[in-house]
Design a protein around this motif. Structure first.
Motif, PDB file in Angstrom:
ATOM      1  N   PRO A 119       0.812  -1.224   0.000  1.00  0.00           N
ATOM      2  CA  PRO A 119       0.000   0.000   0.000  1.00  0.00           C
ATOM      3  C   PRO A 119       0.846   1.277   0.000  1.00  0.00           C
ATOM      4  CG  PRO A 119      -0.855  -1.552   1.596  1.00  0.00           C
ATOM      5  CD  PRO A 119       0.420  -2.138   1.085  1.00  0.00           C
ATOM      6  N   ILE A 120       1.976   1.244   0.726  1.00  0.00           N
ATOM      7  CA  ILE A 120       2.829   2.439   0.756  1.00  0.00           C
ATOM      8  C   ILE A 120       3.438   2.674  -0.629  1.00  0.00           C
ATOM      9  CG2 ILE A 120       4.993   3.344   1.689  1.00  0.00           C
ATOM     10  CD1 ILE A 120       4.117   2.078   4.385  1.00  0.00           C
ATOM     11  N   MET A 121       3.858   1.548  -1.271  1.00  0.00           N
ATOM     12  CA  MET A 121       4.388   1.684  -2.637  1.00  0.00           C
ATOM     13  C   MET A 121       3.330   2.272  -3.561  1.00  0.00           C
ATOM     14  SD  MET A 121       6.445  -1.896  -3.057  1.00  0.00           S
ATOM     15  CE  MET A 121       6.314  -1.875  -4.820  1.00  0.00           C
ATOM     16  N   LEU A 122       2.091   1.782  -3.401  1.00  0.00           N
ATOM     17  CA  LEU A 122       1.008   2.272  -4.256  1.00  0.00           C
ATOM     18  C   LEU A 122       0.742   3.755  -3.999  1.00  0.00           C
ATOM     19  CD1 LEU A 122      -0.424   0.453  -6.259  1.00  0.00           C
ATOM     20  CD2 LEU A 122      -2.357   0.340  -4.722  1.00  0.00           C
ATOM     21  N   LEU A 123       0.831   4.142  -2.729  1.00  0.00           N
ATOM     22  CA  LEU A 123       0.646   5.559  -2.377  1.00  0.00           C
ATOM     23  C   LEU A 123       1.717   6.412  -3.056  1.00  0.00           C
ATOM     24  CD1 LEU A 123      -0.853   7.663  -0.593  1.00  0.00           C
ATOM     25  CD2 LEU A 123       0.818   7.169   1.192  1.00  0.00           C
ATOM     26  N   LEU A 124       2.956   5.914  -3.023  1.00  0.00           N
ATOM     27  CA  LEU A 124       4.065   6.639  -3.663  1.00  0.00           C
ATOM     28  C   LEU A 124       3.832   6.740  -5.173  1.00  0.00           C
ATOM     29  CD1 LEU A 124       7.056   5.067  -1.709  1.00  0.00           C
ATOM     30  CD2 LEU A 124       6.311   7.439  -1.587  1.00  0.00           C
ATOM     31  N   ILE A 125       3.386   5.621  -5.763  1.00  0.00           N
ATOM     32  CA  ILE A 125       3.156   5.622  -7.218  1.00  0.00           C
ATOM     33  C   ILE A 125       2.025   6.594  -7.576  1.00  0.00           C
ATOM     34  CG2 ILE A 125       2.316   4.213  -9.148  1.00  0.00           C
ATOM     35  CD1 ILE A 125       3.792   1.826  -7.761  1.00  0.00           C
ATOM     36  N   PHE A 126       0.931   6.510  -6.826  1.00  0.00           N
ATOM     37  CA  PHE A 126      -0.201   7.401  -7.118  1.00  0.00           C
ATOM     38  C   PHE A 126       0.199   8.858  -6.987  1.00  0.00           C
ATOM     39  CE2 PHE A 126      -4.550   5.431  -7.359  1.00  0.00           C
ATOM     40  CZ  PHE A 126      -4.104   4.167  -7.655  1.00  0.00           C
ATOM     41  N   SER A 127       0.932   9.148  -5.928  1.00  0.00           N
ATOM     42  CA  SER A 127       1.284  10.546  -5.709  1.00  0.00           C
ATOM     43  C   SER A 127       2.258  11.033  -6.770  1.00  0.00           C
ATOM     44  CB  SER A 127       1.876  10.732  -4.316  1.00  0.00           C
ATOM     45  OG  SER A 127       3.044   9.953  -4.210  1.00  0.00           O
ATOM     46  N   THR A 128       3.105  10.112  -7.285  1.00  0.00           N
ATOM     47  CA  THR A 128       4.060  10.509  -8.316  1.00  0.00           C
ATOM     48  C   THR A 128       3.360  10.681  -9.664  1.00  0.00           C
ATOM     49  OG1 THR A 128       5.687   9.171  -7.150  1.00  0.00           O
ATOM     50  CG2 THR A 128       6.259   9.888  -9.381  1.00  0.00           C
ATOM     51  N   VAL A 129       2.484   9.720  -9.984  1.00  0.00           N
ATOM     52  CA  VAL A 129       1.844   9.760 -11.302  1.00  0.00           C
ATOM     53  C   VAL A 129       0.778  10.845 -11.385  1.00  0.00           C
ATOM     54  CG1 VAL A 129       0.434   8.436 -12.927  1.00  0.00           C
ATOM     55  CG2 VAL A 129       2.308   7.323 -11.706  1.00  0.00           C
ATOM     56  N   PHE A 130      -0.062  10.904 -10.349  1.00  0.00           N
ATOM     57  CA  PHE A 130      -1.208  11.819 -10.434  1.00  0.00           C
ATOM     58  C   PHE A 130      -1.053  13.065  -9.573  1.00  0.00           C
ATOM     59  CE2 PHE A 130      -2.918   7.465 -10.973  1.00  0.00           C
ATOM     60  CZ  PHE A 130      -3.241   7.577 -12.304  1.00  0.00           C
ATOM     61  N   MET A 152       1.352   4.028   9.242  1.00  0.00           N
ATOM     62  CA  MET A 152       2.500   3.965   8.322  1.00  0.00           C
ATOM     63  C   MET A 152       2.218   4.815   7.082  1.00  0.00           C
ATOM     64  SD  MET A 152       4.968   1.782   9.373  1.00  0.00           S
ATOM     65  CE  MET A 152       5.697   0.889   8.041  1.00  0.00           C
ATOM     66  N   MET A 153       0.985   4.721   6.579  1.00  0.00           N
ATOM     67  CA  MET A 153       0.657   5.478   5.365  1.00  0.00           C
ATOM     68  C   MET A 153       0.669   6.977   5.650  1.00  0.00           C
ATOM     69  SD  MET A 153      -2.042   3.067   3.386  1.00  0.00           S
ATOM     70  CE  MET A 153      -1.843   3.818   1.813  1.00  0.00           C
ATOM     71  N   PHE A 154       0.177   7.365   6.808  1.00  0.00           N
ATOM     72  CA  PHE A 154       0.248   8.788   7.158  1.00  0.00           C
ATOM     73  C   PHE A 154       1.702   9.223   7.356  1.00  0.00           C
ATOM     74  CE2 PHE A 154      -4.326   8.852   8.138  1.00  0.00           C
ATOM     75  CZ  PHE A 154      -4.634  10.070   7.554  1.00  0.00           C
ATOM     76  N   ALA A 155       2.471   8.346   8.030  1.00  0.00           N
ATOM     77  CA  ALA A 155       3.873   8.710   8.303  1.00  0.00           C
ATOM     78  C   ALA A 155       4.627   8.949   6.998  1.00  0.00           C
ATOM     79  CB  ALA A 155       4.542   7.606   9.124  1.00  0.00           C
ATOM     80  N   VAL A 156       4.456   8.016   6.045  1.00  0.00           N
ATOM     81  CA  VAL A 156       5.139   8.185   4.752  1.00  0.00           C
ATOM     82  C   VAL A 156       4.571   9.405   4.032  1.00  0.00           C
ATOM     83  CG1 VAL A 156       5.503   7.129   2.479  1.00  0.00           C
ATOM     84  CG2 VAL A 156       5.716   5.745   4.540  1.00  0.00           C
ATOM     85  N   GLY A 157       3.263   9.576   4.107  1.00  0.00           N
ATOM     86  CA  GLY A 157       2.620  10.720   3.462  1.00  0.00           C
ATOM     87  C   GLY A 157       3.137  12.035   4.004  1.00  0.00           C
TER      88      GLY A 157
END
Lengths: 309, 424
Positions: B29-40, B294-299
């Motif tokens: 999920p964190i990888m997906l968050l990174l991908i989404f934020s990078t692409v979109f 974790m997702m908030f922390a990375v975000g």
């Protein structure tokens, strides 16, 4: 006279059209090892699981350590007082030996010192090994340790050595013998004749859901052991048939021929016959065993795998 | 309570030692968050290439003033990267010969001849129509019942002026202007481009007749906070992975433990079925929290996320974890085989992720998809998280929270019934 730990009367268990347990009754005395011996599918585990309150009986009464297991309130109390090694015991793969024991221990209000228990079961070298990395024998020893975590009055061991190599089996037998010395009452199910013979004070032989014999192991051997058995190994089929004609009591199991001998005269006759055939080296003579008892009572052999032959 | 904590402990310990579970439930999920934020995500607005062929020219070959204004407005949106095609070129051939070889999709907007004059005449006609309507209202309006605003003489003079306007309107009758959009059938953004163009032309027309003061696109939010694009993806991703972690986690644990006799072994201790169920749900809820944190922390640390969870968000995560744990128990209770149960949980989880608007909004989806979505429990978890995190109207989460808690109760009850603690 020792008091009764388990009393089973008229126990019946029916699954649909199958009668797994057919009106059996027996008692287990405190401090004894009682073995329920029989082939796979004879009703051993079903009986055991009814005693553990894991299954409901169709009919009959079961009293364990003074508790009627059909009463749910009793069951909650009873579970604190017995220990269990289930058939095909498994623990949580990713947890260590000590962690797995700790999981079981936390389910009880009181439990024994786990380090001491690990030491008792000779598991100290593997205390921090994951369950998935243990050999079959070590896994089984951990299973027995789990059954002892709450310092139970009674221990149920369901096929404790199935699938183990001979050395591992002997290790488990040693542990069970030690438990008996501590005064624990042990209910053991097995399809291994030697296991029941070596460990059990009393044996009940179960076949097709019915108990066909019950009593002290020694008494059963004397009464139904059928004397000594002559075993002829690797006998050609034609000679096996000839022997069967000459000695009607003979039974053919694979390439072996087994004949129960009651009189010394018959042994001499057998040796002379085999010598003539040049087969005297294939002859072995064994003492009475539960195998003979089983054969005598059911008319069939029980294989190492627990199947009927 | 001690036994419940022991169940939580055993679940979490064994779970964290299964690398694939940790990867798919937390790292993926964190990888997906990174991908989404990078692409979109990021600060750049999306830019679409658009070729424009302007056929509305003056006699000297210069573009008409009105078409120039229209193009300036298109440019001012910052949505399009505009290139002009010569007026004498064939648009289709140009697309094939000039754009095709570059490997890109083509979108050509053709501004027709007479665009400017039609727009001007249409605007004048519209304004006269509005004036006529206003005059009619004035002629009929009364100051008080029986007392007209205008005197009879004034009315007659105004009516005469209105008749003159009627004649003028006949001469400037509105002729509709047709813009042409040539597009590539393989253009996945074609619909979006078309929608933006429609919006710009509407604003342009309205501006000309004085209805709107501006034709620029102002993006406004009812929230006082400023959020980045990744803030908008975060609730969907959290909801989707809270669901997948709990459903798949509890399904695989229950089926595996049952098949390997571990549940039977535990049932032979004083641990009760309800303690096992509560412990299992609690363990999944803890995992859902770890995932969310974790997702908030990375975000926060990497992606510039500014959304901060409030109590409603915490309650949504708890309700969601309980709800989907119940669903997992139900699946494991009904399907005994490990592989089949895992396949079933995936078959439920994956479509639900896409149909609940976790990764993209469903506003432009067909009606039946939106109806299906409204029947899925994940939709309410995601809606609640969006309301709680980025809407600026967190109270909006209360309905979603109530629905999610209601479903949680239902799923846990049914899941508990199917979780056997005693053999037949």
């Amino acid at each position: 006279m020792s008091s009764v730990a388990v009393k089973v009367e008229g126990l019946v268990k029916i699954y649909g059209a199958i009668q797994a347990v057919n009106n059996i009754s027996f008692e287990i005395n405190e401090g004894e090892i009682f073995a329920l011996l029989g082939p796979n599918g004879a009703g051993k585990t079903t009986t055991l699981e009814i005693l553990q309150s894991l299954r409901k009986a169709t009919k009959g009464s079961v009293c364990v350590l003074g508790y009627d297991v059909s009463n749910n309130k009793n069951v909650r109390k009873l579970k604190k007082e017995f220990g269990v090694l289930p058939q095909d015991f498994n623990a949580i793969d990713k947890l260590t030996v000590k962690e797995n024991l700790s999981v079981i221990a936390k389910m009880y209000d009181k439990h024994v010192n786990l380090d001491k228990l690990i030491l008792t079961l000779d598991l100290e070298d593997k205390a921090n090994s994951k369950f998935e990395d243990l050999s079959g024998g070590l896994k089984q020893r951990l299973g027995i340790a789990g059954a002892l975590v709450n310092d139970p009055k009674m221990i149920f061991l369901d096929e404790p050595t199935t699938g183990l190599d001979p050395r591992a089996r002997r290790d488990v037998w040693r542990v069970i013998e030690d438990l008996k010395k501590e005064g624990k009452t042990i209910f053991l199910t097995t399809h291994y004749m030697d296991e029941a013979e070596i460990l059990a004070d009393r044996v009940a032989i179960i076949h097709k859901g019915k108990i066909v014999a019950i009593g002290e192991t020694k008494t059963l051997l004397e009464k139904n052991g059928g004397g000594r058995t002559v075993i002829l190994e690797d006998i050609p089929e034609s000679i096996a048939k000839e022997i069967k004609n000459r000695f009607p009591k003979a039974t053919i199991v694979g390439t072996d021929v087994r004949i129960q001998i009651l009189k010394l005269k018959e042994v001499n006759e057998m040796i002379s016959y085999l010598t003539k055939k040049g087969l005297e080296q294939s002859l072995q003579i064994t003492r009475p065993s539960l195998e003979n008892v089983f054969l005598e009572l059911t008319g069939v052999h029980l294989t190492e795998e627990g199947e009927l032959a | 309570m001690r036994k419940v904590i022991a169940v939580v402990d055993l679940t979490l310990r064994s779970w964290f030692r299964i690398r694939s579970a940790v990867f798919f439930s937390i790292l993926f999920p964190i990888m997906l968050l990174l991908i989404f934020s990078t692409v979109f995500g990021g600060d750049n607005d999306p830019s679409f290439s658009l070729f424009v062929q302007n056929l509305d020219t003056e006699e000297d070959g210069e573009s008409s003033d009105m078409s120039k204004v229209f193009l300036e407005i298109l440019n001012s949106t910052d949505v399009f990267n505009i290139s002009e095609i010569p007026a004498d070129a064939d648009a289709n051939s140009f697309a094939k010969d000039e754009i095709g070889p570059l490997g890109g999709v083509y979108r050509i907007l053709i501004i027709p001849e007479g665009f400017g004059s039609n727009i001007v005449l249409g605007a004048v006609g519209n304004r006269i129509s509005v004036t006529q309507s206003t005059i009619q209202m004035l002629l009929q309006e009364e100051r008080s019942p029986g007392t007209p605003i205008l005197g009879q003489q004034e009315k007659e003079q105004i009516a005469a002026g209105g008749a003159v306007l009627d004649n003028v309107v006949g001469e400037v009758a509105l002729e509709k202007t047709h813009l042409v959009l040539v597009f590539d059938p393989s253009d996945t953004s074609g619909q979006v481009v078309y929608s933006i163009l429609l919006s710009v032309t509407d604003s342009f027309s309205n501006g000309l007749i004085g209805v709107g003061e501006s034709i620029s696109f102002d993006r406004e939010s009812i929230s006082q906070d400023t959020f980045s694009a990744v803030d908008y993806y975060l609730p969907g991703l959290i909801g989707a992975f809270v669901m997948s972690t709990t459903v798949i986690g509890i399904t695989s644990q229950n089926t595996e433990f049952r098949k390997r006799g571990i549940i039977k072994r535990l049932s032979l201790t004083p641990l009760s079925r309800s303690e096992w169920i509560i412990g299992s749900i609690l363990a999944q809820t803890v995992l859902a929290f770890i995932l969310t944190l974790m997702m908030f922390a990375v975000g926060w640390a990497v992606l510039g996320v500014t959304a901060v969870p409030n109590l409603l968000v915490v309650a949504m995560v708890i309700a969601g974890a309980i709800q989907f744990s119940g669903l997992g128990m139900l699946i494991a209770g009904l399907i005994k085989d490990i592989e089949s149960a895992n396949a079933a949980s995936n078959a439920i989880v994956l479509p639900m992720m896409f149909l609940s608007g976790a990764f993209f909004p469903l506003d432009s989806a067909p009606e039946f998809i939106r109806i299906i979505s409204s029947l899925l429990p994940l939709k309410y978890l995601i809606d609640g998280l969006r309301f709680g995190l980025i809407s600026g109207f967190p109270e909006g989460a209360i309905i979603s929270l109530a629905i999610t808690f209601g479903l949680a109760v239902v799923f846990v009850i049914i899941g508990s019934i199917t979780t056997k603690w005693q053999e037949a």
